[in-house]
Design a protein around this motif. Structure first.
Motif, PDB file in Angstrom:
ATOM      1  N   GLU A 205     -36.685 -25.955  34.996  1.00 18.62           N
ATOM      2  CA  GLU A 205     -36.359 -24.687  34.907  1.00 18.62           C
ATOM      3  C   GLU A 205     -34.965 -24.651  34.908  1.00 18.62           C
ATOM      4  O   GLU A 205     -34.313 -23.684  34.518  1.00 18.62           O
ATOM      5  N   LEU A 206     -34.492 -25.422  35.795  1.00 18.11           N
ATOM      6  CA  LEU A 206     -33.073 -25.696  36.029  1.00 18.11           C
ATOM      7  C   LEU A 206     -32.142 -26.056  34.955  1.00 18.11           C
ATOM      8  O   LEU A 206     -30.864 -25.719  34.535  1.00 18.11           O
ATOM      9  N   SER A 207     -32.828 -26.857  33.966  1.00 14.87           N
ATOM     10  CA  SER A 207     -32.402 -27.123  32.718  1.00 14.87           C
ATOM     11  C   SER A 207     -32.051 -26.206  31.591  1.00 14.87           C
ATOM     12  O   SER A 207     -31.667 -26.302  30.670  1.00 14.87           O
ATOM     13  N   ILE A 208     -32.938 -25.078  31.954  1.00 13.42           N
ATOM     14  CA  ILE A 208     -33.032 -23.888  30.651  1.00 13.42           C
ATOM     15  C   ILE A 208     -31.694 -23.236  30.746  1.00 13.42           C
ATOM     16  O   ILE A 208     -31.220 -22.921  31.747  1.00 13.42           O
ATOM     17  N   THR A 209     -31.086 -22.787  29.518  1.00 17.49           N
ATOM     18  CA  THR A 209     -30.080 -22.045  29.404  1.00 17.49           C
ATOM     19  C   THR A 209     -30.618 -20.576  29.289  1.00 17.49           C
ATOM     20  O   THR A 209     -31.215 -20.308  28.475  1.00 17.49           O
ATOM     21  N   LEU A 210     -30.019 -19.814  30.058  1.00 14.69           N
ATOM     22  CA  LEU A 210     -30.689 -18.351  29.908  1.00 14.69           C
ATOM     23  C   LEU A 210     -29.126 -17.526  29.448  1.00 14.69           C
ATOM     24  O   LEU A 210     -28.115 -17.746  30.021  1.00 14.69           O
ATOM     25  N   THR A 211     -29.665 -16.564  28.794  1.00 15.82           N
ATOM     26  CA  THR A 211     -28.791 -15.554  28.460  1.00 15.82           C
ATOM     27  C   THR A 211     -29.126 -14.083  28.915  1.00 15.82           C
ATOM     28  O   THR A 211     -30.190 -13.831  28.500  1.00 15.82           O
ATOM     29  N   LEU A 212     -28.280 -13.364  29.541  1.00 14.71           N
ATOM     30  CA  LEU A 212     -28.945 -12.317  30.161  1.00 14.71           C
ATOM     31  C   LEU A 212     -27.629 -11.101  29.543  1.00 14.71           C
ATOM     32  O   LEU A 212     -26.474 -11.257  29.655  1.00 14.71           O
ATOM     33  N   ARG A 213     -28.001 -10.100  29.188  1.00 14.80           N
ATOM     34  CA  ARG A 213     -27.087  -9.060  28.413  1.00 14.80           C
ATOM     35  C   ARG A 213     -27.373  -7.489  29.259  1.00 14.80           C
ATOM     36  O   ARG A 213     -28.542  -7.432  29.337  1.00 14.80           O
ATOM     37  N   MET A 214     -26.215  -7.229  29.847  1.00 12.73           N
ATOM     38  CA  MET A 214     -26.228  -6.016  30.465  1.00 12.73           C
ATOM     39  C   MET A 214     -25.281  -5.112  29.724  1.00 12.73           C
ATOM     40  O   MET A 214     -24.275  -5.322  29.582  1.00 12.73           O
ATOM     41  N   LEU A 215     -25.741  -3.851  29.969  1.00  9.63           N
ATOM     42  CA  LEU A 215     -25.021  -2.671  29.531  1.00  9.63           C
ATOM     43  C   LEU A 215     -24.260  -1.703  30.599  1.00  9.63           C
ATOM     44  O   LEU A 215     -24.858  -1.481  31.564  1.00  9.63           O
ATOM     45  N   MET A 216     -23.126  -1.941  30.514  1.00 13.17           N
ATOM     46  CA  MET A 216     -22.184  -1.020  31.588  1.00 13.17           C
ATOM     47  C   MET A 216     -21.316   0.016  31.140  1.00 13.17           C
ATOM     48  O   MET A 216     -20.869  -0.011  29.868  1.00 13.17           O
ATOM     49  N   HIS A 217     -21.015   0.768  32.139  1.00 12.01           N
ATOM     50  CA  HIS A 217     -20.145   1.960  31.734  1.00 12.01           C
ATOM     51  C   HIS A 217     -18.835   1.288  32.212  1.00 12.01           C
ATOM     52  O   HIS A 217     -18.538   0.478  32.905  1.00 12.01           O
ATOM     53  N   GLY A 218     -17.815   2.016  31.676  1.00 20.44           N
ATOM     54  CA  GLY A 218     -16.347   1.724  31.841  1.00 20.44           C
ATOM     55  C   GLY A 218     -15.988   1.367  33.135  1.00 20.44           C
ATOM     56  O   GLY A 218     -15.285   0.545  33.620  1.00 20.44           O
ATOM     57  N   LYS A 219     -16.514   2.314  34.128  1.00 23.29           N
ATOM     58  CA  LYS A 219     -16.144   2.296  35.502  1.00 23.29           C
ATOM     59  C   LYS A 219     -16.617   0.796  36.196  1.00 23.29           C
ATOM     60  O   LYS A 219     -15.937   0.222  36.862  1.00 23.29           O
ATOM     61  N   GLU A 220     -17.849   0.569  35.652  1.00 21.51           N
ATOM     62  CA  GLU A 220     -18.534  -0.477  36.296  1.00 21.51           C
ATOM     63  C   GLU A 220     -17.787  -1.785  35.497  1.00 21.51           C
ATOM     64  O   GLU A 220     -17.790  -2.818  36.547  1.00 21.51           O
ATOM     65  N   ILE A 221     -17.338  -1.754  34.507  1.00 19.89           N
ATOM     66  CA  ILE A 221     -16.844  -2.689  33.723  1.00 19.89           C
ATOM     67  C   ILE A 221     -15.266  -3.104  34.460  1.00 19.89           C
ATOM     68  O   ILE A 221     -15.033  -4.206  34.768  1.00 19.89           O
ATOM     69  N   GLY A 222     -14.678  -1.866  34.747  1.00 19.96           N
ATOM     70  CA  GLY A 222     -13.354  -2.096  35.533  1.00 19.96           C
ATOM     71  C   GLY A 222     -13.645  -2.816  37.099  1.00 19.96           C
ATOM     72  O   GLY A 222     -12.684  -3.649  37.203  1.00 19.96           O
ATOM     73  N   SER A 223     -14.794  -2.513  37.628  1.00 20.92           N
ATOM     74  CA  SER A 223     -15.140  -2.862  38.780  1.00 20.92           C
ATOM     75  C   SER A 223     -15.309  -4.522  38.857  1.00 20.92           C
ATOM     76  O   SER A 223     -14.815  -5.282  39.708  1.00 20.92           O
ATOM     77  N   ILE A 224     -16.155  -5.047  37.635  1.00 20.36           N
ATOM     78  CA  ILE A 224     -16.310  -6.130  37.554  1.00 20.36           C
ATOM     79  C   ILE A 224     -15.338  -7.227  37.052  1.00 20.36           C
ATOM     80  O   ILE A 224     -14.936  -8.318  37.647  1.00 20.36           O
ATOM     81  N   ILE A 225     -14.071  -6.662  36.169  1.00 20.78           N
ATOM     82  CA  ILE A 225     -13.001  -7.079  35.776  1.00 20.78           C
ATOM     83  C   ILE A 225     -12.103  -7.439  37.089  1.00 20.78           C
ATOM     84  O   ILE A 225     -11.506  -8.549  37.091  1.00 20.78           O
ATOM     85  N   GLY A 226     -11.674  -6.319  37.492  1.00 24.68           N
ATOM     86  CA  GLY A 226     -10.868  -6.348  38.803  1.00 24.68           C
ATOM     87  C   GLY A 226      -9.529  -6.376  38.468  1.00 24.68           C
ATOM     88  O   GLY A 226      -9.170  -6.250  37.003  1.00 24.68           O
ATOM     89  N   LYS A 227      -8.361  -6.183  39.213  1.00 25.60           N
ATOM     90  CA  LYS A 227      -7.308  -6.173  38.980  1.00 25.60           C
ATOM     91  C   LYS A 227      -6.636  -7.686  38.019  1.00 25.60           C
ATOM     92  O   LYS A 227      -6.853  -8.729  38.603  1.00 25.60           O
TER      93      LYS A 227
END
Length: 203
Positions: free
Chosen positions: A18-40
């Motif tokens: 399982e550890l060798s599996i490559t997983l891709t997860l897509r998440m939908l986010m609002h602008g404010k959440e994106i700003g929080s994740i990107i940071g300064k």
């Protein structure tokens, strides 16, 4: 016996493979959440990338919603999701008066091919009920497809610890049942309404 380098995976335990599996997860986010994740100056997302070792990309565009794609080993992806969930919780707490009455629930919206949603819901909703009960997180699978795509939104809410357990279980299900047919990925901002609006403004 599995070879010492673990590359063969033959006869290895399910966890090893399982550890060798490559997983891709897509998440939908609002602008404010994106700003929080990107940071300064992108510092937060840089830290999450380095500490989780996952590849994280955020879709371009000025629309209110963006897609965050996390790719890597299952472990790396879960570490990244965990860091994102805790960061969002931290920012939710900071938005209040500092004296929050309990922890505010964090919401993540996963984007999953519709052909995999049936396995996630299970017969008569049994699988999704089991995930809700075992993790304590709220899970909702959208009934409608996201605009111009074959994907649906799966909304997961709760405190970060329950969200992470829930995302792990969702990923286990989708890894077991690959999508059927071609997937048309959802791109925010490309909905017909937006196109028609911009066409009308030209006149």
């Amino acid at each position: 016996m599995a070879s010492p380098d673990g590359a063969s995976g033959v006869g290895g335990s399910p966890e090893e493979t399982e550890l060798s599996i490559t997983l891709t997860l897509r998440m939908l986010m609002h602008g404010k959440e994106i700003g929080s994740i990107i940071g300064k100056k992108g510092e937060t997302v840089k830290r999450i990338r380095e500490q989780s070792t996952a590849r994280i990309t955020i879709s371009e565009g000025s629309c209110p919603e963006r897609i965050t794609t996390i790719t890597g080993s299952t472990d790396a992806v879960f570490r990244a999701v965990s860091m994102i969930a805790f960061k969002l919780e931290e920012d939710l707490g900071a938005g209040g008066d500092g004296v929050s009455a309990g922890r505010a629930p964090v919401t993540l919206r996963l984007v999953i091919p519709a052909s995999q949603c049936g396995s996630l819901i299970g017969k008569a909703g049994a699988k999704i009920r089991e995930i809700r009960e075992s993790t304590g997180a709220q899970v909702q699978v959208a009934g409608d497809l996201l605009p111009n795509s074959t994907e649906r939104a799966v909304t997961v809410s709760g405190v970060p610890d329950t969200i992470i357990q829930c995302v792990r279980q969702i990923c286990a299900v989708i890894l077991e049942s690959p999508p059927k047919g071609a997937t048309i990925p959802y791109h925010p901002g490309l909905s017909l309404g937006t196109i028609l609006l911009s066409a009308n403004q030209v006149r």
